[in-house]
Scaffold this active site. Structure first.
Site, PDB file in Angstrom:
ATOM      1  N   ARG A   1       0.963  -1.216   0.018  1.00 26.38           N
ATOM      2  CA  ARG A   1       0.042   0.088  -0.225  1.00 26.38           C
ATOM      3  C   ARG A   1       0.942   1.271   0.034  1.00 26.38           C
ATOM      4  O   ARG A   1       2.030   1.249   0.348  1.00 26.38           O
ATOM      5  CB  ARG A   1      -0.979   0.045   1.200  1.00 26.38           C
ATOM      6  CG  ARG A   1      -1.969  -1.141   1.456  1.00 26.38           C
ATOM      7  CD  ARG A   1      -2.390  -1.014   2.575  1.00 26.38           C
ATOM      8  NE  ARG A   1      -3.437  -2.037   2.746  1.00 26.38           N
ATOM      9  CZ  ARG A   1      -3.744  -2.700   4.004  1.00 26.38           C
ATOM     10  NH1 ARG A   1      -2.997  -2.477   5.076  1.00 26.38           N
ATOM     11  NH2 ARG A   1      -4.533  -3.653   3.839  1.00 26.38           N
TER      12      ARG A   1
ATOM     13  N   ARG B   1     -10.610   3.580   6.028  1.00 25.14           N
ATOM     14  CA  ARG B   1      -8.881   3.427   5.930  1.00 25.14           C
ATOM     15  C   ARG B   1      -8.868   3.777   4.501  1.00 25.14           C
ATOM     16  O   ARG B   1      -7.583   4.041   4.049  1.00 25.14           O
ATOM     17  CB  ARG B   1      -8.642   1.872   6.452  1.00 25.14           C
ATOM     18  CG  ARG B   1      -7.115   1.958   6.480  1.00 25.14           C
ATOM     19  CD  ARG B   1      -6.495   0.586   6.934  1.00 25.14           C
ATOM     20  NE  ARG B   1      -6.913  -0.639   6.345  1.00 25.14           N
ATOM     21  CZ  ARG B   1      -6.597  -1.846   6.562  1.00 25.14           C
ATOM     22  NH1 ARG B   1      -5.957  -2.310   7.614  1.00 25.14           N
ATOM     23  NH2 ARG B   1      -7.038  -2.787   5.650  1.00 25.14           N
TER      24      ARG B   1
ATOM     25  N   ARG C   1     -13.069  -9.007   2.433  1.00 24.79           N
ATOM     26  CA  ARG C   1     -12.569  -8.971   3.818  1.00 24.79           C
ATOM     27  C   ARG C   1     -13.504  -9.034   4.871  1.00 24.79           C
ATOM     28  O   ARG C   1     -13.635  -9.627   5.893  1.00 24.79           O
ATOM     29  CB  ARG C   1     -11.784  -7.590   4.197  1.00 24.79           C
ATOM     30  CG  ARG C   1     -10.278  -7.786   3.332  1.00 24.79           C
ATOM     31  CD  ARG C   1      -9.530  -6.581   3.711  1.00 24.79           C
ATOM     32  NE  ARG C   1      -8.332  -6.791   2.669  1.00 24.79           N
ATOM     33  CZ  ARG C   1      -7.123  -6.773   3.228  1.00 24.79           C
ATOM     34  NH1 ARG C   1      -6.876  -6.392   4.751  1.00 24.79           N
ATOM     35  NH2 ARG C   1      -5.935  -7.221   2.633  1.00 24.79           N
TER      36      ARG C   1
HETATM   37  N1  LIG Z   1     -10.969   2.160  18.486  1.00 27.09           N
HETATM   38  C1  LIG Z   1     -10.994   2.764  17.077  1.00 27.09           C
HETATM   39  N2  LIG Z   1     -11.850   3.287  16.785  1.00 27.09           N
HETATM   40  C2  LIG Z   1     -12.047   4.054  15.742  1.00 27.09           C
HETATM   41  N3  LIG Z   1     -11.256   3.567  14.640  1.00 27.09           N
HETATM   42  C3  LIG Z   1     -10.108   2.959  14.670  1.00 27.09           C
HETATM   43  C4  LIG Z   1     -10.001   2.343  16.169  1.00 27.09           C
HETATM   44  N4  LIG Z   1      -9.042   1.310  16.052  1.00 27.09           N
HETATM   45  C5  LIG Z   1      -8.414   1.623  14.735  1.00 27.09           C
HETATM   46  N5  LIG Z   1      -9.167   2.393  14.219  1.00 27.09           N
HETATM   47  C6  LIG Z   1      -8.957   2.726  12.624  1.00 27.09           C
HETATM   48  O1  LIG Z   1      -9.580   1.650  11.914  1.00 27.09           O
HETATM   49  C7  LIG Z   1      -8.913   1.563  10.661  1.00 27.09           C
HETATM   50  C8  LIG Z   1      -8.043   0.008  10.784  1.00 27.09           C
HETATM   51  O2  LIG Z   1      -7.287  -0.149  11.398  1.00 27.09           O
HETATM   52  P1  LIG Z   1      -6.051  -1.085  11.306  1.00 27.09           P
HETATM   53  O3  LIG Z   1      -5.367  -0.639  10.218  1.00 27.09           O
HETATM   54  O4  LIG Z   1      -5.111  -0.744  12.660  1.00 27.09           O
HETATM   55  O5  LIG Z   1      -6.585  -2.469  11.323  1.00 27.09           O
HETATM   56  P2  LIG Z   1      -6.159  -3.988  11.118  1.00 27.09           P
HETATM   57  O6  LIG Z   1      -6.848  -4.754  12.190  1.00 27.09           O
HETATM   58  O7  LIG Z   1      -4.573  -3.669  11.579  1.00 27.09           O
HETATM   59  O8  LIG Z   1      -6.433  -4.301   9.752  1.00 27.09           O
HETATM   60  P3  LIG Z   1      -5.958  -5.316   8.879  1.00 27.09           P
HETATM   61  O9  LIG Z   1      -6.049  -6.748   9.210  1.00 27.09           O
HETATM   62  O10 LIG Z   1      -6.426  -5.107   7.454  1.00 27.09           O
HETATM   63  O11 LIG Z   1      -4.246  -4.908   8.611  1.00 27.09           O
HETATM   64  C9  LIG Z   1      -7.717   2.308  10.793  1.00 27.09           C
HETATM   65  O12 LIG Z   1      -8.036   3.609   9.885  1.00 27.09           O
HETATM   66  C10 LIG Z   1      -7.572   3.001  12.214  1.00 27.09           C
HETATM   67  O13 LIG Z   1      -7.209   4.192  12.404  1.00 27.09           O
HETATM   68  N1  LIG Z   2      -1.198 -16.085   9.035  1.00 28.44           N
HETATM   69  C1  LIG Z   2      -0.890 -14.967   8.698  1.00 28.44           C
HETATM   70  N2  LIG Z   2      -1.638 -13.774   8.675  1.00 28.44           N
HETATM   71  C2  LIG Z   2      -1.047 -12.536   8.398  1.00 28.44           C
HETATM   72  C3  LIG Z   2       0.467 -12.470   8.377  1.00 28.44           C
HETATM   73  N3  LIG Z   2       0.426 -11.201   8.178  1.00 28.44           N
HETATM   74  C4  LIG Z   2      -0.558 -10.626   8.282  1.00 28.44           C
HETATM   75  N4  LIG Z   2      -1.576 -11.309   8.344  1.00 28.44           N
HETATM   76  C5  LIG Z   2      -3.043 -11.090   8.211  1.00 28.44           C
HETATM   77  O1  LIG Z   2      -3.468 -10.868   7.108  1.00 28.44           O
HETATM   78  C6  LIG Z   2      -4.789  -9.855   6.948  1.00 28.44           C
HETATM   79  C7  LIG Z   2      -4.613  -8.891   6.053  1.00 28.44           C
HETATM   80  O2  LIG Z   2      -3.520  -8.000   6.423  1.00 28.44           O
HETATM   81  P1  LIG Z   2      -3.225  -6.582   5.301  1.00 28.44           P
HETATM   82  O3  LIG Z   2      -1.905  -6.158   5.866  1.00 28.44           O
HETATM   83  O4  LIG Z   2      -3.262  -7.278   3.901  1.00 28.44           O
HETATM   84  O5  LIG Z   2      -4.593  -5.986   5.831  1.00 28.44           O
HETATM   85  C8  LIG Z   2      -4.673  -9.607   8.696  1.00 28.44           C
HETATM   86  O6  LIG Z   2      -5.483 -10.214   9.315  1.00 28.44           O
HETATM   87  C9  LIG Z   2      -3.244  -9.699   9.127  1.00 28.44           C
HETATM   88  O7  LIG Z   2      -3.501  -9.928  10.420  1.00 28.44           O
HETATM   89  C10 LIG Z   2       1.183 -13.514   8.622  1.00 28.44           C
HETATM   90  O8  LIG Z   2       2.314 -13.546   8.478  1.00 28.44           O
HETATM   91  N5  LIG Z   2       0.640 -14.678   8.857  1.00 28.44           N
END
Ligand SMILES: Nc1ncnc2c1ncn2[C@@H]1O[C@H](COP(=O)(O)OP(=O)(O)OP(=O)(O)O)[C@@H](O)[C@H]1O
Ligand SMILES: Nc1nc2c(ncn2[C@@H]2O[C@H](COP(=O)(O)O)[C@@H](O)[C@H]2O)c(=O)[nH]1
Length: 400
Positions: free
Chosen positions: A174, A267, A278
């Site tokens: 990204r 996001r 998703r």
């Molecule tokens: N408690 C919250 N309240 C509102 N917005 C939130 C909160 N926590 C996270 N966010 C927002 O939600 C969006 C998704 O968060 P984040 O990217 O951390 O999710 P993630 O679980 O890591 O997703 P992925 O598995 O796709 O990587 C972001 O824009 C973030 O700023």
């Molecule tokens: N099993 C695994 N899942 C992973 C790993 N690294 C990330 N993730 C999960 O993929 C989704 C999507 O991630 P994104 O960065 O494309 O938004 C998210 O639920 C991550 O937790 C891995 O090494 N192994």
């Protein structure tokens, strides 16, 4: 007192090459385990990148086993001693402290499993690392719930304490994502080959792409004396749960499905089609998150600050005197000439100079809390130096 140390048998030298049809050169040791002898060392070729392993059984038959794991480099010398019937400690001379202790696993659960899979004899190397770090933390939850946001906050506030396991993925980067920092962005064929070569602790197909945690991604964090955080999906968490890696498993839930959708859309990193995929997967993940015995803690990420405070609390980071600490590795300056023996769960490495008893130095290696092993590192090794005055005449008295 103690178990017999590894022995070096002169009549084994010379036999190895004849029996297995290669010319083995260099220093070798032979360690007897039941009715087998493991000959370690030497190489069959001067340009070889590792030291060899051969097995002699009771009917005098030699076997060259399949050797797994990260391999130690050839060395001019080493010593070997049997630990708990399932692995041999190999101390490689003239190496830095975190590269001199190696374990050759000969009958650990991992090796037994691989023998079944591959057929034939299998051994596996694992590098021994001094010191302890806290258990890794696995954080799972549906896409968009806020795992990355929580992890970033934790890593910012406790920079020296935590390190992120950088996963491999076949999805494209990204905007603002950097290769090697957020992910190792990989070709599918390269990743699949590394998976076949057992370089991965876990992997899964997530939202149409391949994601995986390499063994190295977790180990480099612990090598830096930090506690590892893994952001992986529920399938990955299940695989880690089934692996020898002891971790703490946390599942992050949204306050509602509508809120999850709102966050994912806000996001703005996915196309509409990807968002739909998703969200479909999120329903399954939310169900799987409730699987009994999989997650140790569930956090509802409603208000970000509140959820972050609860995360810190469950990790023991909320108090003044932080309970979660890591112990940085000790260091050892091991000379080339030494002798080795085992006494219970301790190994004595004597680096004495015969003509000068006052400079005698004995390293005591404590093996009582070993953790991990092939295909990663073996951790939990502790060492202290015993001076000749402490040790009595043979360097052993104090330990009995
Ligand atoms: N408690 C919250 N309240 C509102 N917005 C939130 C909160 N926590 C996270 N966010 C927002 O939600 C969006 C998704 O968060 P984040 O990217 O951390 O999710 P993630 O679980 O890591 O997703 P992925 O598995 O796709 O990587 C972001 O824009 C973030 O700023
Ligand atoms: N099993 C695994 N899942 C992973 C790993 N690294 C990330 N993730 C999960 O993929 C989704 C999507 O991630 P994104 O960065 O494309 O938004 C998210 O639920 C991550 O937790 C891995 O090494 N192994």
């Amino acid at each position: 007192m103690g178990e017999a140390p590894a022995f070096v048998s002169d009549d084994l030298f010379g036999k190895v090459p004849n029996e297995i049809g290669v010319k083995v050169i260099g220093h070798q040791t032979a360690t007897s385990v039941g009715d087998r002898t493991y000959v370690i060392g030497g190489t069959d070729d001067e340009s070889s990148s590792t030291i060899g392993v051969w097995i002699l059984d009771k009917s005098n038959k030699w076997t060259t086993p399949s050797v797994l794991g990260m391999l130690p480099k050839p060395a001019e010398g080493h010593s070997a001693v049997l630990v708990n019937e399932d692995r041999i400690l190999v101390v490689i001379e003239n190496n830095s402290s975190n590269n001199c202790f190696w374990f050759l696993e000969i009958d650990t659960p991992f090796v037994r499993e691989q023998k079944q899979k591959l057929g034939g004899e299998v051994v596996a190397w694992s590098r021994g690392v001094l010191g302890d770090v806290g258990k890794p933390i696995v954080i799972s939850g549906p896409s968009g719930v806020g795992k990355g946001t929580l992890i970033s906050k934790l890593m910012k506030e406790f920079r020296s304490m935590f390190g992120f396991s950088v996963s491999h993925t076949t999805r494209g980067p990204r905007e603002k994502e950097q290769d090697g920092v957020h992910y190792h962005f990989s070709e599918r064929s390269i990743m699949e080959k590394a998976i076949t070569d057992m370089k991965f602790l876990e992997f899964a197909s997530v939202h149409g792409n391949l994601y995986g945690t390499s063994v190295e991604a977790v180990e480099v964090v612990a090598d830096a004396g930090k506690r590892c955080i893994l952001d992986i999906d529920v399938q990955g968490a299940r695989s880690v749960r089934a692996s020898p890696l002891e971790a703490i498993f946390i599942f992050v839930c949204p306050p509602s499905f509508e809120e999850l959708e709102k966050r994912l859309r806000a996001r703005g990193t996915e196309t509409e089609e990807q968002v739909q995929k998703r969200l479909r997967n999120a329903r399954t993940e939310l169900d799987q998150g409730k699987s009994p015995g999989l997650f140790d803690h569930v956090l509802i990420n409603d208000d970000l600050e509140g959820c972050y405070a609860r995360l810190k609390e469950l990790l023991g980071l909320d108090k003044d005197g932080i309970s979660l600490h890591t112990t940085l590795p000790e260091s050892v300056d091991l000379p080339r000439v030494h002798s080795i023996s085992k006494c219970g769960q301790r190994v004595l490495i004597n680096c004495g100079q015969e003509l000068d008893a006052s400079s005698n130095k004995t390293f005591v290696l404590d093996l009582s809390s070993l953790k991990g092993g092939a295909l990663g590192r073996t951790r939990g090794l502790h060492v202290h130096v015993m001076k000749s005055s402490e040790a009595g005449t043979n360097g052993i008295t104090m330990l009995l």
